[in-house]
Enzyme design. Structure first.
Site, PDB file in Angstrom:
ATOM      1  N   HIS A 328      12.375  -0.839 -12.562  1.00 20.98           N
ATOM      2  CA  HIS A 328      12.727  -2.240 -12.317  1.00 20.98           C
ATOM      3  C   HIS A 328      11.510  -3.012 -11.786  1.00 20.98           C
ATOM      4  O   HIS A 328      11.190  -4.098 -12.292  1.00 20.98           O
ATOM      5  CB  HIS A 328      13.879  -2.315 -11.309  1.00 20.98           C
ATOM      6  CG  HIS A 328      14.118  -3.672 -10.735  1.00 20.98           C
ATOM      7  ND1 HIS A 328      15.049  -4.543 -11.254  1.00 20.98           N
ATOM      8  CD2 HIS A 328      13.527  -4.329  -9.689  1.00 20.98           C
ATOM      9  CE1 HIS A 328      15.023  -5.669 -10.556  1.00 20.98           C
ATOM     10  NE2 HIS A 328      14.108  -5.558  -9.601  1.00 20.98           N
ATOM     11  N   GLU A 329      10.821  -2.440 -10.780  1.00 24.81           N
ATOM     12  CA  GLU A 329       9.655  -3.117 -10.196  1.00 24.81           C
ATOM     13  C   GLU A 329       8.538  -3.300 -11.217  1.00 24.81           C
ATOM     14  O   GLU A 329       7.908  -4.357 -11.283  1.00 24.81           O
ATOM     15  CB  GLU A 329       9.132  -2.330  -8.981  1.00 24.81           C
ATOM     16  CG  GLU A 329      10.077  -2.288  -7.790  1.00 24.81           C
ATOM     17  CD  GLU A 329      10.385  -3.668  -7.231  1.00 24.81           C
ATOM     18  OE1 GLU A 329       9.515  -4.561  -7.298  1.00 24.81           O
ATOM     19  OE2 GLU A 329      11.508  -3.864  -6.739  1.00 24.81           O
ATOM     20  N   HIS A 332       8.930  -6.205 -13.581  1.00 26.89           N
ATOM     21  CA  HIS A 332       8.412  -7.498 -13.126  1.00 26.89           C
ATOM     22  C   HIS A 332       6.971  -7.692 -13.604  1.00 26.89           C
ATOM     23  O   HIS A 332       6.582  -8.782 -14.010  1.00 26.89           O
ATOM     24  CB  HIS A 332       8.465  -7.597 -11.598  1.00 26.89           C
ATOM     25  CG  HIS A 332       9.838  -7.803 -11.041  1.00 26.89           C
ATOM     26  ND1 HIS A 332      10.653  -8.841 -11.440  1.00 26.89           N
ATOM     27  CD2 HIS A 332      10.554  -7.112 -10.107  1.00 26.89           C
ATOM     28  CE1 HIS A 332      11.803  -8.787 -10.772  1.00 26.89           C
ATOM     29  NE2 HIS A 332      11.765  -7.736  -9.966  1.00 26.89           N
ATOM     30  N   GLU A 408      15.224 -11.012 -11.833  1.00 26.81           N
ATOM     31  CA  GLU A 408      15.830  -9.742 -11.424  1.00 26.81           C
ATOM     32  C   GLU A 408      16.681  -9.149 -12.543  1.00 26.81           C
ATOM     33  O   GLU A 408      16.632  -7.936 -12.797  1.00 26.81           O
ATOM     34  CB  GLU A 408      16.681  -9.938 -10.157  1.00 26.81           C
ATOM     35  CG  GLU A 408      15.881 -10.254  -8.909  1.00 26.81           C
ATOM     36  CD  GLU A 408      14.867  -9.184  -8.558  1.00 26.81           C
ATOM     37  OE1 GLU A 408      15.193  -7.984  -8.673  1.00 26.81           O
ATOM     38  OE2 GLU A 408      13.735  -9.541  -8.188  1.00 26.81           O
TER      39      GLU A 408
END
Length: 468
Positions: A328-329, A332, A408
């Site tokens: 997920h990070e 970004h 997100e």
């Protein structure tokens, strides 16, 4: 209608500086009342939602639900009182002429040191030091209560009183070591920059922000927390492999001892170009969290800095879940969210400096806050950026919150494409449980405040892929 017309006439008759001052004060209270209204709606949710809703039955047990409800209720109540105090303090400072008083006091102090009124930058630095010291002292009781009453009560605080004060003093000193030189250079640039000073001032703040981002984790953060390289093993190999698969230029992976301070968990990456590092909080890692380990024989589980808390047993995520969180990070980064945020921030910064250049010559702005004979640059920065821009800042903040939620969801979708949907699903539930996040929220409060989508919305977006 007659009363409104009369009040309109009285308003029009007021001098420009009084209208500016009253407008700033009224807007500040309008924002406070709006925030208080939203918080009241959310507290009502905490008070009335005492049983696990049906849609949460599969992901949250009643004991955790009740713990998170009470924790968030305590935090919200604390936030109400600290917010009210902050608003009253700010109002009293403005009404009693606190800003010109502190400026004159700074002039007296710098004068005694041999620096007369012509040394405006020296006086500005004294003013800044006194203002930040005042803020630190008045904020200290609230910080102590938050750490040693609320966080302690709910099992998150890991600090002793000695560690807290040592940390607070260190933070203040480090902040001054950065703030004072940067401010003095900024003021100097504005002074000598001529008609286009706003361009040079913006470029300077851009360089400073990039330098701070670059050095923060290597030189500043280690002053407060211990960073150690993630030991060789399966997790490190899997992280390096995932980074390689998406062309993330990873150079190092660190574990930070966040458990010395709090049992909240986190992860982030930093660095520019081909030199990026990943930092994992030990509280995120089930295998590394100090809170999961029994004290060694003969130890009472407490040292001079930290305290053992056994109530948060089996905190953190398994390796597969940690990889999903990192997926997920890294999403970004891959989707350009970090660069987009930097671009938005710098466009906003340039606009603000440009408008500052337009407004700085308006003597009424200074007179509104008690500066009738002088127009110090630092005071102009404070008045314009903090007070005059406040309506614009509120709108911008809301827009960035909306954008953040969108980012997100996109980062979750990226982790899903990496095949991490199932592990991210379980990681989000664990992290929500470990941090005692309350999964039910008032829709207006959520829309205005949540930079991350509510848990249920994120889980729903991951659910289809998880079931596949």
């Amino acid at each position: 209608r007659g009363a409104m017309a009369l009040s309109g006439e009285l308003w029009a008759e007021l001098p420009a500086e009084r209208r500016i001052f009253c407008s700033v004060l009224l807007f500040s209270w309008a924002v406070y009342l709006w925030e208080a209204f939203l918080a009241h709606r959310q507290r009502r949710v905490y008070r009335t939602t005492t049983h696990v809703p049906q849609e949460l039955g599969q992901i949250m047990d009643s004991e955790t639900f009740e713990k998170s409800r009470l924790y968030q209720l305590d935090k919200s109540t604390f936030s109400f009182w600290s917010g009210l105090y902050s608003e009253l303090e700010g109002t009293m400072i403005l009404l009693c002429g606190g800003i010109p008083f502190l400026w004159n006091l700074s002039g007296q102090i710098s004068g005694r040191a041999g620096f007369g009124p012509e040394y405006e930058i020296v006086q500005s630095l004294v003013f800044l030091l006194l203002a930040t010291l005042f803020s630190a002292v008045t904020g200290l009781p609230w910080s102590l209560y938050n750490t040693f009453v609320i966080e302690e009560k709910h099992g998150f605080n890991q600090q002793t009183l000695g560690f807290f004060f040592k940390d607070a003093i260190k933070k203040f000193i480090v902040t001054q070591c950065i703030l004072l030189p940067v401010t003095s250079l900024l003021l100097y640039i504005i002074k000598i920059g001529g008609d286009y000073f706003f361009i040079y001032a913006w470029l300077f703040t851009l360089v400073v922000s990039l330098v701070l981002v670059t050095i923060y984790a290597d030189y500043i953060a280690p002053l407060f927390d211990k960073f150690i390289p993630l030991p060789e093993g399966e997790l490190k190999q899997q992280i390096e492999m995932m980074a390689k698969n998406i062309d993330f230029p990873l150079t190092k992976v660190y574990v930070v001892e966040g458990s010395k301070r709090s049992s909240h968990s986190n992860a982030y990456f930093y660095g520019f170009f081909k030199n990026k590092r990943i930092v994992l909080f030990d509280t995120l890692l089930e295998d590394y969290s100090a809170l999961n380990k029994e004290p060694a024989e003969g130890e009472d589980g407490e040292n001079e800095d930290t305290k053992s808390k056994t109530k948060n047993k089996k905190q953190g995520c398994k390796n597969e879940e940690v990889l999903a969180v990192l997926g997920h990070e890294l999403g970004h980064w891959k989707l350009g969210h970090t660069v987009k945020n930097i671009i938005i921030s710098q466009m906003n910064s340039f606009l603000c400096f440009f408008l500052f250049a337009v407004l700085i010559s308006q003597k009424e702005l200074f007179a509104a806050f008690g500066f009738y004979d002088t127009q110090p640059t630092l005071i102009g920065l404070m008045i314009i950026f903090q007070f005059i821009f406040s309506p614009y800042n509120e709108v911008l903040s809301f827009c960035l919150t909306v954008l953040s939620r969108r980012f997100e969801f996109q980062a979750d979708a990226f982790a899903k494409e990496l095949g991490k949907a199932k592990d991210l699903y379980s990681a989000l539930i664990k992290l929500n449980k470990d941090n005692l996040g309350f999964p039910v929220s008032d829709w207006i409060f959520s829309m205005w405040h949540y930079s991350h989508p509510p848990l249920l919305e994120r889980l729903q977006a991951l659910k289809d892929a998880k079931q596949e």
